[in-house]
Design a protein around this motif. Structure first.
Motif, mmCIF file in Angstrom:
data_model
loop_
_atom_site.group_PDB
_atom_site.id
_atom_site.type_symbol
_atom_site.label_atom_id
_atom_site.label_comp_id
_atom_site.label_asym_id
_atom_site.label_seq_id
_atom_site.Cartn_x
_atom_site.Cartn_y
_atom_site.Cartn_z
ATOM 1 N N GLY A 36 -2.369 1.752 -3.613
ATOM 2 C CA GLY A 36 -3.056 3.140 -3.142
ATOM 3 C C GLY A 36 -2.890 2.218 -1.675
ATOM 4 N N ASP A 81 -9.184 2.815 -1.640
ATOM 5 C CA ASP A 81 -8.384 3.355 -2.963
ATOM 6 C C ASP A 81 -7.647 2.026 -3.488
ATOM 7 N N ALA A 82 -7.337 1.032 -3.509
ATOM 8 C CA ALA A 82 -6.815 0.328 -3.422
ATOM 9 C C ALA A 82 -6.772 -0.495 -5.388
ATOM 10 N N ASN A 83 -5.395 -0.209 -6.158
ATOM 11 C CA ASN A 83 -5.798 -0.292 -7.275
ATOM 12 C C ASN A 83 -5.825 -1.657 -7.800
ATOM 13 N N ASP A 88 0.958 -1.491 -0.307
ATOM 14 C CA ASP A 88 0.075 -0.086 -0.314
ATOM 15 C C ASP A 88 0.404 0.973 -0.316
ATOM 16 N N ARG A 89 0.372 2.325 -0.306
ATOM 17 C CA ARG A 89 0.768 3.232 -0.522
ATOM 18 C C ARG A 89 1.948 3.890 0.671
ATOM 19 N N LYS A 99 3.426 1.295 -5.352
ATOM 20 C CA LYS A 99 2.245 1.043 -4.392
ATOM 21 C C LYS A 99 1.047 1.414 -5.070
#
Length: 289
Positions: free
Chosen positions: A84, A88-90, A68-69, A82
């Motif tokens: 998300g 808002d994970a991509n 994650d970010r 990264k």
């Protein structure tokens, strides 16, 4: 040639060993779902900083292909792709990383979508010390790494050592620990509250309010905590909040302020719980009595 019974015995032992290995890579996640892996994953994506830190603390950092970010410890993970955040994970980015396993919080919205694409996901999130121990063991099992019990023992030793340093005069003093300026506080049932309790401190938040309740600002003023703990940014603006300038702890300098990197240690329920206890003890011994 080997006798037939020896060959059969060897085959049986091999089958039993394979079955044991398969069983070892099986955990029940926070959803109550049994997550199984046929072999230790070689490509892991983590979608929560505490999970990233746990994978690395268990010696499997080299298996991470994305995070994650917000994952930034250890420093080596900062260079990873990264994907998300919690909300808002991509999906496309994660799929492109070809993970054998994704570790995520149970509240992550992306879990169903990833599983529909055939990706194995384990939902694991700690909210207490017991949860943290459970998650460490689950991650160790899934990635096929030993050392979960040794890691937990080290956390306990570090926490105990930190507690021994807290001045006796502070025992039982009531703390307001702000995790967000809304304000959200760390209640006694949270992993942060449990650490404070291990250090001998009380809490202005009642247990029935939950682990991380959003408080009415007036509640904090009325409670008059003996010690205030927060990030440097939040502490710097507390006195400007209506009525908060009257907090005796602020006026007397009985505050523990932490820069962002240190504050992250305090608010992540993972392998650095012992370090969090040490950071708190470092501040407590310097407070004016």
């Amino acid at each position: 040639m080997f006798p037939r019974r020896l060959v059969l015995a060897a085959l049986l032992c091999s089958a039993l060993a394979s079955g044991a290995r398969a069983a070892a890579l099986e955990v029940q996640d926070d959803r109550g779902i049994t997550v199984r892996l046929a072999a230790p994953p070689q490509r892991v994506v983590t979608l929560l900083p505490s999970l990233t830190e746990t994978v690395c603390a268990l010696g499997a950092c080299n298996r991470l292909v994305g995070t994650d970010r917000y994952s930034n410890w250890p420093a080596s993970v900062q260079a990873l792709p990264k994907a998300g955040g919690l909300d808002d994970a991509n999906v496309e980015r994660i799929v492109s990383l070809k993970p054998d396993l994704v570790l995520a919080a149970g509240s992550a919205r992306i879990i169903g979508r990833l599983e529909s694409l055939g990706i194995t996901v384990a939902a694991l999130e700690a909210k207490s010390h017991a949860d943290t121990q459970r998650v460490i063991r689950a991650v160790a099992t899934l990635v096929g790494q030993p050392g979960a019990d040794a890691l937990w023992a080290r956390i306990q030793q570090d926490t105990q050592a930190a507690a021994a340093r807290v001045p006796p005069a502070l025992k039982g003093q009531r703390v307001y620990m702000e995790v967000d300026a809304s304000p959200y506080a760390a209640g006694p049932s949270s992993f942060i509250g449990e650490t404070l309790q291990r250090l001998g401190l009380g809490n202005i938040v009642a247990p029935e309010l939950g682990p991380f309740p959003k408080l009415n600002p007036e509640f904090v003023v009325r409670a008059q905590p003996d010690i205030v703990i927060a990030s440097t940014r939040n502490l710097d603006e507390m006195a400007t909040r209506p009525g908060w300038a009257q907090l005796a702890a602020l006026k007397r300098g009985r505050v523990c302020r932490f820069a962002s990197e240190q504050f992250e240690v305090l608010i992540r329920p993972g392998p650095r719980l012992g370090e969090a206890a040490r950071l708190l003890a470092d501040c407590l011994v310097r407070l004016p009595q």
